[in-house]
Scaffold this active site. Structure first.
Site, short mmCIF file in Angstrom:
data_model
loop_
_atom_site.label_atom_id
_atom_site.label_comp_id
_atom_site.label_asym_id
_atom_site.label_seq_id
_atom_site.Cartn_x
_atom_site.Cartn_y
_atom_site.Cartn_z
N ASN A 10 -59.57 -124.48 -58.46
CA ASN A 10 -60.81 -124.58 -59.85
C ASN A 10 -59.31 -125.62 -61.15
O ASN A 10 -58.19 -125.78 -60.93
CB ASN A 10 -60.35 -123.06 -60.14
CG ASN A 10 -61.01 -122.31 -58.90
OD1 ASN A 10 -62.31 -122.72 -58.11
ND2 ASN A 10 -60.63 -121.29 -59.06
N HIS A 54 -56.79 -111.30 -65.42
CA HIS A 54 -58.29 -111.55 -64.31
C HIS A 54 -57.18 -111.43 -62.87
O HIS A 54 -55.87 -111.30 -62.75
CB HIS A 54 -58.64 -112.60 -64.44
CG HIS A 54 -59.25 -113.09 -65.98
ND1 HIS A 54 -59.38 -114.13 -66.18
CD2 HIS A 54 -59.45 -112.37 -66.74
CE1 HIS A 54 -60.30 -114.96 -67.48
NE2 HIS A 54 -60.62 -113.44 -68.12
N LYS A 95 -52.39 -117.19 -55.88
CA LYS A 95 -53.13 -117.83 -56.50
C LYS A 95 -51.41 -119.16 -57.46
O LYS A 95 -50.33 -118.60 -56.79
CB LYS A 95 -53.30 -117.86 -58.20
CG LYS A 95 -54.60 -117.25 -58.98
CD LYS A 95 -55.29 -117.10 -60.24
CE LYS A 95 -56.83 -116.04 -59.62
NZ LYS A 95 -56.97 -116.15 -61.00
N TYR A 133 -55.45 -124.80 -60.48
CA TYR A 133 -54.98 -123.57 -59.32
C TYR A 133 -55.88 -123.40 -58.45
O TYR A 133 -56.85 -123.67 -58.10
CB TYR A 133 -55.42 -122.38 -60.18
CG TYR A 133 -56.75 -121.84 -60.44
CD1 TYR A 133 -57.16 -120.60 -60.38
CD2 TYR A 133 -56.96 -122.74 -62.28
CE1 TYR A 133 -58.40 -120.58 -60.63
CE2 TYR A 133 -57.86 -122.16 -62.57
CZ TYR A 133 -58.45 -120.94 -62.24
OH TYR A 133 -59.79 -120.82 -62.74
N ASP A 164 -63.29 -111.39 -72.14
CA ASP A 164 -61.90 -110.70 -72.18
C ASP A 164 -61.37 -108.94 -73.34
O ASP A 164 -60.58 -108.94 -72.94
CB ASP A 164 -61.04 -111.71 -72.14
CG ASP A 164 -61.42 -112.55 -70.98
OD1 ASP A 164 -61.96 -112.48 -70.17
OD2 ASP A 164 -60.62 -113.34 -70.86
#
Length: 181
Positions: A49, A62, A72, A132, A170
């Site tokens: 991503n 997240h 990740k 990532y 968020d």
């Protein structure tokens, strides 16, 4: 590549070997065999991503729940961010603790964030391109998060909070205490 352990179990800072000369630079940003050897376990990344953000943007904190949890490997392609990982493994001795590391296009550092961690970053440069790798596919129904300014975490995002730019979702995430009640 060099892997440096952090205070959080299984979370590593990865530094590639950079070859520079008067033409520019070259480095291997990822090598599956070398990476797995450095961290001492096998991680199979299945999705890459990338995001573009402006100064003051905070993305996070997240994570994906259950069978869709993700490890990740994150890095900055352009600009600079403060990258944050929070241990949310209830059985972990470092549950609720976090680390932060500045990732920049110049230092080329990467952070390996294992499954069981919440993750986020703030943009310190005018703009940033953030990349990532994930070891599991994204699943919208498994999406979750922790409030970026949770007082119990006391994260210094290295930006003035009144200048912070956040998504609507968020801003309303629960604190770590409320999430794990």
């Amino acid at each position: 590549m060099i892997a440096t352990k952090t205070k959080l179990k299984d979370c590593f800072i990865i530094e590639p070997r950079v070859f520079q000369d008067d033409r520019g630079y070259f480095f291997e940003s990822f090598n599956q065999e070398a990476f797995n050897k450095l961290i001492g376990k096998s991680v199979n990344f299945v999705q890459d991503n990338e995001s573009f953000s402006s100064r003051g943007v905070i993305r996070g904190l997240h994570f994906q729940k259950g069978e869709f949890a993700q490890a990740k490997l994150v890095r900055v392609v352009k600009g600079a961010v403060l990258d944050v990982a929070v241990d949310i493994r209830k059985e972990s001795p470092t549950f609720g603790q976090h680390i932060s590391v500045e990732l920049t296009e110049k230092n080329k550092k990467q952070l390996f964030v294992p499954r069981g961690f919440a993750h986020g970053f703030s943009v310190l440069s005018e703009t940033a391109i953030f990349s990532y790798k994930c070891d599991n596919f994204y699943n919208k129904e498994s999406e979750a998060g922790i409030l970026y300014n949770d007082p119990s975490l006391n994260i210094d995002w290295k930006i003035k909070l009144e200048e912070a730019q956040l998504s609507d979702k968020d801003i309303i995430l629960p604190t770590i205490e409320a999430y794990f009640k």
